[in-house]
Write a protein that holds these residues in place. Structure first.
Motif, PDB file in Angstrom:
ATOM      1  N   PHE A   1      42.349  36.772  33.635  1.00 54.51           N
ATOM      2  CA  PHE A   1      41.298  37.745  33.321  1.00 54.51           C
ATOM      3  C   PHE A   1      40.432  37.271  32.158  1.00 54.51           C
ATOM      4  O   PHE A   1      39.202  37.386  32.192  1.00 54.51           O
ATOM      5  CB  PHE A   1      41.910  39.104  32.966  1.00 54.51           C
TER       6      PHE A   1
ATOM      7  N   ILE B   1      35.335  45.317  40.518  1.00 54.63           N
ATOM      8  CA  ILE B   1      35.896  44.363  41.481  1.00 54.63           C
ATOM      9  C   ILE B   1      36.898  45.066  42.375  1.00 54.63           C
ATOM     10  O   ILE B   1      36.974  44.815  43.583  1.00 54.63           O
ATOM     11  CB  ILE B   1      36.532  43.186  40.731  1.00 54.63           C
TER      12      ILE B   1
ATOM     13  N   PRO C   1      41.286  35.860  39.913  1.00 58.04           N
ATOM     14  CA  PRO C   1      41.322  37.316  39.827  1.00 58.04           C
ATOM     15  C   PRO C   1      40.163  38.027  40.518  1.00 58.04           C
ATOM     16  O   PRO C   1      40.299  39.195  40.896  1.00 58.04           O
ATOM     17  CB  PRO C   1      41.313  37.580  38.316  1.00 58.04           C
ATOM     18  N   THR C   2      39.034  37.361  40.693  1.00 56.54           N
ATOM     19  CA  THR C   2      37.919  38.036  41.352  1.00 56.54           C
ATOM     20  C   THR C   2      38.194  38.298  42.829  1.00 56.54           C
ATOM     21  O   THR C   2      37.477  39.074  43.467  1.00 56.54           O
ATOM     22  CB  THR C   2      36.621  37.216  41.217  1.00 56.54           C
ATOM     23  N   GLY C   3      39.249  37.683  43.374  1.00 53.10           N
ATOM     24  CA  GLY C   3      39.546  37.858  44.790  1.00 53.10           C
ATOM     25  C   GLY C   3      40.479  39.001  45.121  1.00 53.10           C
ATOM     26  O   GLY C   3      40.711  39.297  46.299  1.00 53.10           O
TER      27      GLY C   3
ATOM     28  N   GLY D   1      40.202  42.279  44.415  1.00 52.10           N
ATOM     29  CA  GLY D   1      39.626  43.620  44.484  1.00 52.10           C
ATOM     30  C   GLY D   1      39.956  44.387  45.748  1.00 52.10           C
ATOM     31  O   GLY D   1      40.390  45.552  45.678  1.00 52.10           O
TER      32      GLY D   1
ATOM     33  N   LEU E   1      39.282  46.977  37.627  1.00 52.62           N
ATOM     34  CA  LEU E   1      39.062  45.601  37.184  1.00 52.62           C
ATOM     35  C   LEU E   1      37.557  45.339  37.205  1.00 52.62           C
ATOM     36  O   LEU E   1      36.924  45.431  38.263  1.00 52.62           O
ATOM     37  CB  LEU E   1      39.792  44.626  38.100  1.00 52.62           C
ATOM     38  N   VAL E   2      36.992  45.043  36.048  1.00 53.43           N
ATOM     39  CA  VAL E   2      35.530  44.943  35.920  1.00 53.43           C
ATOM     40  C   VAL E   2      35.175  43.745  35.044  1.00 53.43           C
ATOM     41  O   VAL E   2      36.001  43.236  34.286  1.00 53.43           O
ATOM     42  CB  VAL E   2      34.932  46.225  35.302  1.00 53.43           C
ATOM     43  N   THR E   3      33.929  43.296  35.149  1.00 50.21           N
ATOM     44  CA  THR E   3      33.445  42.307  34.197  1.00 50.21           C
ATOM     45  C   THR E   3      33.283  42.977  32.837  1.00 50.21           C
ATOM     46  O   THR E   3      33.037  44.182  32.744  1.00 50.21           O
ATOM     47  CB  THR E   3      32.103  41.721  34.649  1.00 50.21           C
TER      48      THR E   3
ATOM     49  N   ASP F   1      37.919  34.504  32.977  1.00 49.84           N
ATOM     50  CA  ASP F   1      36.840  34.927  33.873  1.00 49.84           C
ATOM     51  C   ASP F   1      36.004  36.071  33.303  1.00 49.84           C
ATOM     52  O   ASP F   1      35.147  36.613  33.999  1.00 49.84           O
ATOM     53  CB  ASP F   1      37.425  35.365  35.223  1.00 49.84           C
TER      54      ASP F   1
ATOM     55  N   LEU G   1      36.929  39.146  32.414  1.00 53.95           N
ATOM     56  CA  LEU G   1      37.254  40.398  33.076  1.00 53.95           C
ATOM     57  C   LEU G   1      38.067  41.297  32.149  1.00 53.95           C
ATOM     58  O   LEU G   1      38.840  40.816  31.326  1.00 53.95           O
ATOM     59  CB  LEU G   1      38.062  40.146  34.352  1.00 53.95           C
TER      60      LEU G   1
END
Length: 388
Positions: free
Chosen positions: A207, A332, A294-296, A298, A348-350, A210, A212
Motif C-alpha cells: 500500500f 479501488i 494492491p490495485t488489483g 478491488g 482502499l483508496v489513493t 503505491d 494507497l
C-alpha cells in the motif's frame, strides 16, 4: 492519539492509580480484516493486518497472589486471587485481561508459583467498530504476563490463549483471527492465516509504495459478538457442514455449492455459500497481491461486501451506504469489516482521494439522517511488543 501516546497514558495511569511506577509497558494493535469474514471459525482462510491503533498495558509486580486491573475506560479497580480465576468468576470489561490470566493456565502454564500483578490498560482502538479492541487487550496482556511470569509461550499459543479467554470468559464465540493479527502483524503487510493448521504467512501489501490508504468508516452503529446474531451465524455454518457431511465448511469448495443448494434450506445454503466463496476470495486476494499488486484486489473486496450483505445478512444500511458511496467516488474497493450488525466499513483508496471520500460519505450520512460517522485512515503496523 499515537501509539506512544497510549503507552504514556498507560504508564501515567498506572502511577496515578497505584502510587508507584510500572515495571513495564506492553502494547498490541487492533486489526482490520482486509478480507475473509466469518471464515475463521469455519477452519478457513483470513487475511487481516495489524493497524496503527493500539492498546497498552502497564504492569507492576505485587508481593501477594492477587491480580488487580484498572483502565482509562472504567473508574473501578477489580481484584481477584490467582487461584480463584475461572471463566464465571470474571465479568464486564475485566473479563478480557483476567480471562487471559486464567487461559494461560489452560495452556500448560503453571500459575501456582507466580505472584500477583497490578495492570492498567489504555487504548485508542475504537470500541464496537469491528477493529478488535478486545483482541488488542488480550494480546497485550498475554504478552505482558507471559514475559513477566517467564512462561515462555510462543505467539501462536498466546493467540490461542486470547481466543480461549474471549470464548469462555467473555462468552463470544469468535475464532483465532483477531489475536493472530494482533500478535503476528508486520509493517505494511498482512497476516495470511490458515485457521485450521494455524500456519501464518506475512504477505507484503504494498500500500505504501503505491500511495494507497485504507480508510475506516466507523458507522458508530454498535455491535457485540456476545449477542445473538454472531452466534446464530456460527450455528448455521455448523448445521450446514453437518448436513453436507463434512467436518467444517473449509472442506467444501465452490464446486460443491450446486450439491449444497439441493441439500440445504435456502437460508443455510446462503450462509454456506458466503463462507465457501469468501475462502476463495481470500486465496485470490493473496495471489493478486503477489502477481498484480494492491490495485488489483478491488473487485474481490467489493464482492465480499455483496456476499456479506445478501448471503450472510450481517450488514446494516449505514454500512451499505458507506461502501456504496466510497465505490461511487473512486475507491479501488470497499467492504464492511468485522463481525457485522454494525461497526465499520473499509475502503482502499489513493492518498489523494481520502479527503474527497471522507467529505462525500459524511454528506451522504447527513442526507439520510444517520449519525455522524468517525472516519480515519490506518496503516499496517507492527504486532504486539514490549514498549518499555
Amino acid at each position: 492519539m499515537s501509539g506512544q501516546d497510549v503507552v504514556s497514558e498507560a504508564s501515567d495511569g498506572f502511577a496515578a492509580r497505584y502510587g508507584h511506577p510500572a515495571d513495564g509497558v506492553w502494547s498490541a494493535p487492533g486489526r482490520v480484516n482486509l478480507i475473509g469474514e466469518h471464515t475463521d471459525y469455519n477452519d478457513g482462510f483470513v487475511f487481516p493486518f495489524a493497524i496503527d491503533r493500539r492498546t497498552a498495558v502497564a504492569l507492576g509486580a505485587r508481593g501477594d497472589s492477587v491480580l488487580r486491573v484498572a483502565s482509562t475506560f472504567s473508574d473501578e479497580s477489580i481484584e481477584i486471587a490467582i487461584d480463584a480465576l475461572a471463566p464465571d468468576a470474571v465479568s464486564g470489561w475485566s473479563a478480557y485481561p483476567l480471562g487471559v490470566a486464567w487461559a494461560l493456565g489452560e495452556f500448560g502454564a503453571d500459575l501456582s508459583g507466580v505472584t500477583g500483578v497490578d495492570l492498567f490498560v489504555a487504548s485508542d482502538v475504537p470500541i464496537g467498530a469491528g477493529l478488535s479492541s478486545s483482541a488488542a487487550i488480550e494480546s497485550a496482556v498475554a504478552l505482558a504476563l507471559d514475559e513477566h511470569w517467564g512462561l515462555g509461550l510462543d505467539r501462536p499459543t498466546l493467540a490461542k490463549v486470547g481466543q480461549l479467554a474471549e470464548n469462555r470468559a467473555v462468552g463470544a464465540p469468535t475464532g483465532i483471527m483477531d489475536q493472530s493479527a494482533s500478535l503476528l502483524g508486520r509493517q505494511d503487510a498482512g497476516v495470511f492465516l490458515d485457521c485450521r493448521s494455524l500456519d501464518a504467512e506475512v504477505i507484503p501489501l504494498g500500500f505504501d509504495a503505491d500511495g494507497l490508504a485504507l480508510m475506516v468508516i466507523d458507522t458508530k452503529v454498535e455491535h457485540s459478538h456476545a449477542t445473538g446474531g454472531y452466534a446464530a451465524r456460527r450455528a448455521s455454518c455448523e448445521a450446514g457442514a453437518a448436513a453436507m457431511g463434512v467436518g467444517s465448511l473449509r472442506d467444501l469448495g465452490v464446486d460443491d455449492l450446486e450439491r449444497a443448494a439441493s441439500v440445504l434450506d435456502d437460508e443455510t445454503f446462503r450462509r454456506v455459500r458466503h463462507v465457501v466463496t469468501e475462502n476463495a476470495r481470500v486465496l485470490d486476494t493473496v495471489r493478486t497481491l503477489r502477481e498484480v499488486g494492491p490495485t488489483g484486489i478491488g473487485p474481490l473486496l467489493d464482492a465480499s461486501h455483496v456476499s456479506m450483505r445478501d448471503d450472510f445478512e450481517i450488514s446494516v444500511p449505514e454500512l451499505d451506504l458507506a461502501v456504496e458511496t466510497a465505490q461511487a467516488h473512486g475507491a479501488i474497493g470497499a467492504r464492511m469489516t468485522g463481525g457485522g450488525f454494525g461497526g465499520a466499513a473499509i475502503a482502499l483508496v489513493t492518498d489523494a482521494l481520502v479527503p474527497v471520500i471522507e467529505r462525500v460519505v459524511r454528506t451522504a450520512f447527513d442526507e439520510r439522517g444517520y449519525g455522524e460517522p468517525v472516519i480515519f485512515t490506518v496503516r499496517a503496523s507492527q504486532g504486539a511488543t514490549r514498549e518499555r
